[in-house]
Design an enzyme around this catalytic site. Structure first.
Site, PDB file in Angstrom:
ATOM      1  N   LYS A 106       0.856  -1.189   0.000  1.00  0.00           N
ATOM      2  CA  LYS A 106       0.000   0.000   0.000  1.00  0.00           C
ATOM      3  C   LYS A 106       0.884   1.228   0.000  1.00  0.00           C
ATOM      4  CE  LYS A 106      -4.474   0.358   0.706  1.00  0.00           C
ATOM      5  NZ  LYS A 106      -5.414  -0.442   0.002  1.00  0.00           N
ATOM      6  N   THR A 190     -14.929  -3.107  -7.229  1.00  0.00           N
ATOM      7  CA  THR A 190     -14.950  -3.213  -5.769  1.00  0.00           C
ATOM      8  C   THR A 190     -16.392  -3.194  -5.262  1.00  0.00           C
ATOM      9  OG1 THR A 190     -12.881  -1.972  -5.808  1.00  0.00           O
ATOM     10  CG2 THR A 190     -13.864  -2.366  -3.654  1.00  0.00           C
TER      11      THR A 190
HETATM   12  N1  GLU Z   1      -7.133  -0.072  -3.293  1.00  0.00           N
HETATM   13  C1  GLU Z   1      -7.934  -1.227  -3.502  1.00  0.00           C
HETATM   14  C2  GLU Z   1      -7.991  -2.083  -2.257  1.00  0.00           C
HETATM   15  O1  GLU Z   1      -7.820  -1.621  -1.158  1.00  0.00           O
HETATM   16  C3  GLU Z   1      -7.518  -1.995  -4.739  1.00  0.00           C
HETATM   17  C4  GLU Z   1      -6.103  -2.459  -4.757  1.00  0.00           C
HETATM   18  C5  GLU Z   1      -5.648  -2.953  -6.109  1.00  0.00           C
HETATM   19  O2  GLU Z   1      -6.444  -2.991  -7.031  1.00  0.00           O
HETATM   20  O3  GLU Z   1      -4.475  -3.295  -6.196  1.00  0.00           O
HETATM   21  O4  GLU Z   1      -8.297  -3.238  -2.315  1.00  0.00           O
END
Ligand code: GLU
Length: 427
Positions: A106, A190
């Site tokens: 992250k 998502t």
């Molecule tokens: N930021 C999103 C998460 O927390 C997606 C991460 C991604 O697609 O790599 O799952």
């Protein structure tokens, strides 16, 4: 009052509990309860007014035993490195629970994009990549959008990365614009994923989605697409809360006969702020920001930020609520989680409920790396199948071993990562 919230402490407490249950050895615990690697750096940006501002940027790689690290980049004025560490750790479990060959990472920048022009944001994105360009990449660590970042930011980042490395590397980053290496369905993924697992949870509880109502916290990308799919499957969203950055407070917008999705989106800005005056004109009641949690609904979907259901407000949850589907990362504090468990509320834990985004990111990576792009139907079908299979595995273990869903999800995810670190000979 609950003590000051720290996302990393929460993530570690959850991990410790699961590690205890599976009797994990000490070395593996130490390896997995903190990030393998992290980078902290400064990003100077020449602002539009001629001044130079220095922003702090981060990338944390929690674990990459199962594949390159994967996870979003957040822009937030209150970002902390401990929050990013927690989110990187949750990404490791998220990729493992849906069984995609990726690790957890992250990133973030302490900034408020509300107050920055597009040019300044572009400089910030390019600056972030310049500081980290040698430690990320298609086979190392693959970033993506997260809170307050989107496809536009991803393309600036890709362009900077490709300029530095002298080639085209569309697999460096996901969540890119469609037509520029992005995957169809990634924007929806998502939010849609949250509803696929909610649909399965309702089946478990013998409830028909058409007879259910939901209250959602947030109206950004995740919440919007969750609301859209939930309503198209027959559910009714009766309340939505969102942050109003001009008034620096949140509001809840309520319509008891269900919101009109398209009309509401048409009065929402790119940060998910619903225009209050226009909403009143459309017949919405405007309530305080935290009213979303006390609605008489069947389903609560926290889809904003971490620590939103805490010891301070968990008692406000209505008796009618049967399911909490965690669209956000870390929305429920450890003490609130215990209360939900005591009350028998079915929790679909964050790293399972919101794994649709990274699952589609994985599909995007596959498409980018092979330079062959799929039809939208194919993406959506594969996404539903992955999310449904992951949910079933978790619910089966939960029933079999009489565990809560969060514990079961942790056990499946941790076991997969443990297998990877042990078979590589790391511990
Ligand atoms: N930021 C999103 C998460 O927390 C997606 C991460 C991604 O697609 O790599 O799952």
């Amino acid at each position: 009052m609950s003590k000051t919230y720290n996302a990393l402490e929460q993530a570690q407490a959850q991990f410790d509990q699961a590690a205890e249950k599976i009797e994990l050895d000490e070395a593996t615990r130490q390896l997995l309860r903190q990030p393998m690697r992290e980078y902290h750096f400064s990003i100077p940006v020449h602002m539009d007014d001629g001044s130079v501002k220095i922003f702090r940027g981060y990338r944390v790689q929690h674990n990459d035993a199962r594949g390159p690290a994967k996870g979003g980049i957040r822009f937030h004025p209150l970002e902390t490195v401990d929050t990013i560490r927690a989110l990187a750790m949750w990404m490791t479990w998220k990729c493992a629970v849906v069984d995609i060959p990726l690790g957890g990472g992250k990133g973030g920048i302490i900034c408020d994009p509300h107050d920055m022009s597009d040019r300044e944001q572009e400089q910030l994105c390019r600056g972030w990549v310049r500081q980290i360009a040698r430690n990320v990449g298609p086979c190392i660590d693959v970033p993506a959008p997260d809170v307050m970042t989107n496809a536009k930011h991803m393309l600036w980042m890709l362009d900077e990365y490709e300029t530095i490395h002298g080639g085209r590397y569309p697999g460096f980053i996901t969540g890119k614009p469609v037509g520029m290496g992005g995957s169809l369905g990634r924007t929806e993924a998502t939010g849609f994923g949250v509803i696929y697992v909610l649909r399965e949870a309702l089946k478990e509880l013998n409830m028909r989605i058409e007879n259910t109502t939901a209250s959602i916290q947030g109206f950004g990308n995740v919440a919007q697409h969750a609301a859209k799919l939930y309503q198209s499957l027959g559910g009714k969203v009766t309340a939505i809360s969102c942050w109003d950055n001009t008034e620096k407070t949140a509001y809840t917008f309520r319509k008891k006969d269900g919101l009109d999705y398209n009309a509401l989106v048409s009065i929402t800005d790119s940060f998910g702020r619903i225009d209050k005056e226009k909403a009143i004109g459309l017949g919405y009641e405007v309530l305080p920001g935290d009213a979303w949690i006390e609605q008489d609904v069947d389903v609560l979907i926290p889809a904003a930020l971490e620590n939103q259901i805490s010891g301070d407000n968990v008692h406000k949850i209505s008796k009618q609520v049967k399911i909490v589907a965690e669209g956000a990362n870390g929305p429920t504090s450890t003490d609130a989680d215990k209360v939900l468990a005591q009350r028998g509320i079915f929790v679909i834990p964050d790293f399972l409920a919101n794994a649709g985004g990274v699952t589609c990111s994985y599909f995007e990576q596959v498409q980018s790396n092979t330079n062959h792009y799929w039809e939208k139907d194919e993406v959506i079908q594969k996404l539903d199948a992955r999310m449904t299979a992951a949910f079933k595995a978790v619910v089966d273990l939960a029933k079999d071993k009489k565990l809560h869903m969060r514990e079961a999800a942790y056990i499946i995810a941790i076991n997969r990562v443990v297998r990877a670190v042990k078979s590589r000979g790391w511990v």
